[in-house]
Structures are given as structure tokens and as C-alpha cells.
Design a protein around this motif. Sequence first.
Motif, PDB file in Angstrom:
ATOM      1  N   ARG A 124     116.481 170.025  74.242  1.00 37.48           N
ATOM      2  CA  ARG A 124     117.574 169.200  74.741  1.00 37.48           C
ATOM      3  C   ARG A 124     117.179 167.732  74.689  1.00 37.48           C
ATOM      4  NH1 ARG A 124     116.790 171.628  80.194  1.00 37.48           N
ATOM      5  NH2 ARG A 124     118.944 172.326  80.023  1.00 37.48           N
ATOM      6  N   MET A 163     123.888 161.448  82.853  1.00 36.96           N
ATOM      7  CA  MET A 163     123.918 162.888  83.078  1.00 36.96           C
ATOM      8  C   MET A 163     122.618 163.341  83.736  1.00 36.96           C
ATOM      9  SD  MET A 163     125.544 164.192  79.441  1.00 36.96           S
ATOM     10  CE  MET A 163     125.389 165.916  79.902  1.00 36.96           C
ATOM     11  N   ARG A 211     120.584 165.170  66.413  1.00 42.90           N
ATOM     12  CA  ARG A 211     120.445 166.145  67.499  1.00 42.90           C
ATOM     13  C   ARG A 211     119.365 167.185  67.203  1.00 42.90           C
ATOM     14  NH1 ARG A 211     123.485 170.758  67.432  1.00 42.90           N
ATOM     15  NH2 ARG A 211     123.988 170.446  69.624  1.00 42.90           N
ATOM     16  N   TYR A 223     123.762 158.011  73.777  1.00 49.42           N
ATOM     17  CA  TYR A 223     123.974 159.464  73.711  1.00 49.42           C
ATOM     18  C   TYR A 223     125.454 159.789  73.881  1.00 49.42           C
ATOM     19  CZ  TYR A 223     123.953 164.399  75.075  1.00 49.42           C
ATOM     20  OH  TYR A 223     124.214 165.740  75.156  1.00 49.42           O
ATOM     21  N   SER A 224     125.949 160.719  73.052  1.00 44.96           N
ATOM     22  CA  SER A 224     127.340 161.160  73.153  1.00 44.96           C
ATOM     23  C   SER A 224     127.390 162.581  73.692  1.00 44.96           C
ATOM     24  CB  SER A 224     128.011 161.120  71.776  1.00 44.96           C
ATOM     25  OG  SER A 224     129.269 161.770  71.824  1.00 44.96           O
ATOM     26  N   PRO A 225     127.906 162.786  74.912  1.00 48.68           N
ATOM     27  CA  PRO A 225     127.998 164.143  75.464  1.00 48.68           C
ATOM     28  C   PRO A 225     129.002 165.010  74.713  1.00 48.68           C
ATOM     29  CG  PRO A 225     129.025 162.550  76.943  1.00 48.68           C
ATOM     30  CD  PRO A 225     128.350 161.760  75.877  1.00 48.68           C
ATOM     31  N   GLU A 226     129.984 164.386  74.047  1.00 48.29           N
ATOM     32  CA  GLU A 226     130.991 165.169  73.325  1.00 48.29           C
ATOM     33  C   GLU A 226     130.374 165.959  72.174  1.00 48.29           C
ATOM     34  OE1 GLU A 226     131.414 162.054  74.195  1.00 48.29           O
ATOM     35  OE2 GLU A 226     133.070 162.190  75.636  1.00 48.29           O
ATOM     36  N   TYR A 270     120.962 167.652  80.250  1.00 50.57           N
ATOM     37  CA  TYR A 270     121.609 167.691  78.945  1.00 50.57           C
ATOM     38  C   TYR A 270     121.620 169.124  78.414  1.00 50.57           C
ATOM     39  CZ  TYR A 270     121.218 162.647  79.187  1.00 50.57           C
ATOM     40  OH  TYR A 270     121.335 161.341  79.583  1.00 50.57           O
ATOM     41  N   PRO A 271     122.619 169.467  77.599  1.00 47.26           N
ATOM     42  CA  PRO A 271     122.746 170.854  77.130  1.00 47.26           C
ATOM     43  C   PRO A 271     121.608 171.264  76.208  1.00 47.26           C
ATOM     44  CG  PRO A 271     124.316 169.429  76.000  1.00 47.26           C
ATOM     45  CD  PRO A 271     123.715 168.609  77.105  1.00 47.26           C
ATOM     46  N   ASP A 280     126.850 166.075  71.767  1.00 44.64           N
ATOM     47  CA  ASP A 280     125.444 166.324  72.099  1.00 44.64           C
ATOM     48  C   ASP A 280     124.542 165.743  71.011  1.00 44.64           C
ATOM     49  OD1 ASP A 280     123.111 167.274  73.304  1.00 44.64           O
ATOM     50  OD2 ASP A 280     123.222 169.196  72.239  1.00 44.64           O
TER      51      ASP A 280
END
Length: 362
Positions: free
Chosen positions: A15, A1, A57, A29-32, A4-5, A34
Motif C-alpha cells: 500500500r 487518509m 501504484r 496521492y489520488s484515492p480515486e 491506504y488500500p 489509488d
Amino acid sequence: MDEYPLSGLESHPRRFKAHWFKSFSWLEYSPEVDAAFCLPCYLFSRKSSPFTSGGFRNWKKLALVAAAKEVVDVHAFFLSLSNIINVVCSCKRNDELRSAYATEISHLVATNQIETGRGANQIGTLKRSGDTRWSSHFNSICSLLRMFGAITSVLEDLATNGSTYSQRGDATYALKSLLSFDFVFILHMMKEIMGITDKLCQALQQKSQDILNAMHLVSSTKSLIQQLRDSSWGALLEKVSSFCNDHAIQIPDMGASFSDIIRSRRKKDVVTVEHHYRVDIFTSVIDFQLKELNSRFSEQATELLILSTSLDPKDVFKLFSVCNICNLVKNFYSLDFSEQEKIQLDYELQHYELDVVKAPDF
């Protein structure tokens, strides 16, 4: 990515950082959700932890400034500190401050109160502090202590000769805060606390983390903070009293009864002035520091990270340790190995330690 959010407080969002992948080879890292996971632990461990179940997180840095401000008097101190710096640090006043500081140094040198030498007594400026960066607050406190006399002179001049009533009023208010025992006491106390914790805070902010060094710093920081709490009250009070005498600041009677608006309105038990400064401020601030450190770095988490460094391939497995890996299995992954596997692991690792250096691509 690419990005990141953000998450966390609106005023200070955080983030995930991509460069952490380079620092921690085990990281995923899992984007689902975060969140970050320990990939080997997630795949193979049956023990639940933030790195294996819901993911980690909490991107916040060590919140020691916020922890210190849990004590109301310290929160008020930082407000006063910011106000004093803002009043003094206008462009014109900054020049006056440097001039006053130079004059003060010349006087101290002439009267043999300070030594001269290369790099000594350099003329600096009063450092502004950021909202959350521990080191910036530490720098502000150190520079204010170093330039205390010069700052007093500038504020006295501004309070008397300011061109507007606003300037005179702001300077008078700042001067009253600066020359109060409350402010001077907390100024010295926070210098001691921040001096102990500054190295750890800086280490945790580095992009490339040396986990082993950071964990050793955590342990030494906790020990030094505890020592400060247990045995440094007398030395601190003596240092503050000496400073107050040098700058004509009134020292309260430590044996007298302490009273303020909040305590009197709530009809709290009568305590001495010394109790207020020692227990309500000094001890309370240190306890909040220890609480923050322990919540972020429990003994179990610290041990896990230290032992895990033995698996780090960096610098040709420089930190590889058969003993540490066996302890890692014994203390944290006991359910993942049978008793026989634990016995065999010790010998297998000894073979590995000797054989791996003979590999062609080693």
C-alpha cells in the motif's frame, strides 16, 4: 487518509505510505485511483509518464529474490536452505549448533587457521530468512557459510541419533542437500550477488530516502553485477572448489557431459558440466538480476531522478545545480520550453542562486 488500500499479490499485499509525503515534497496521492502523481509534472508537463497520466501504484520493493528464483536450480536451493535451517534451528538443536561452532572455532584458533582479536569469531546463530526480504536471505547465507562445519556436525548427529525416524529422515535429507556441489556452488554464488546488491536493497527500504544516493547505488550495483558476470567466473569456481575440498564434498568433472532428468527427458543438446553451472545458473541468475534492475531503474528514469534532486529544498537547497536543472529541461521537458526560454533559464537560475541566499527567510 489514516490508511491506504492494499493492492498486489494476496500473499504480499502493498500500500501507499503516508510518510512518503515527507520524503518527496512533489508527491500527490489520488484515492480515486489509488495512485501517486508528481504534482508539478501533472499540472505543467505535456510529456506522458506514470507520474502524470495514470499514476504510479507499483508499491512492490525491488524483487531480486523472485528474479533469482526464476532459475529453477536457485529456487530449489532456497527450498533446501529453508529446510536445512528449519531442521537445525529447533531450540535444542540450536544449542547443539552453538556448542559445535564453539568447538570448531577453538580448533581453528589452536591450529592457527584463523586469527583472534576483539569482536572476532563471535558465537552466533543460524539466521532464518524471510520470504521476500533480500537482507534476511543474505544473512542466512552468510551465517550458514560461517557455521557450515558445525551445521554438518549437528545434522550428522541427528541423522544417526535422532529420537524418531522422522528426525533422522529430515536430517539425512538436509545433510545430503548441504553436502552437494549444487548447493555449495549456489550458496557461494548467491553470497557474491547478494553482497553486491544488499546495500541498494537496504537503502530502498529506508523510510527517509536520499534519492541521489539511491540512484548512485543503482548505477554502482549494475556495474558491479556486470563485472561479476564478465570476469568473476574463474574466481568463484576456485573459491567453491577450495571450500568443497575443505569439507570433503565431491567436485564434478567440469569437462564431462552434464545430464539431469529434465534435460534427458527433453532430449536437449549435450552440454558440459561447466556449461551448466556457468551458463544455465551463474549467467542466467545475473541476467535476471540485471533485467530486474533495468526494468525498475532504466537509464532514463535514473537520470531523471538524479537531475530532479537539484530541485530538492532540503538542507537549504544543498543539491541545487544550475547545470542539472538546465539538463533536466533539455532532456525531459524540452517541449515545455521555447528555445529562448531555455537560454534565459540558465541566466535566471544563476541570478536565483546568488539572490536567494540574501532573502530574509532563507
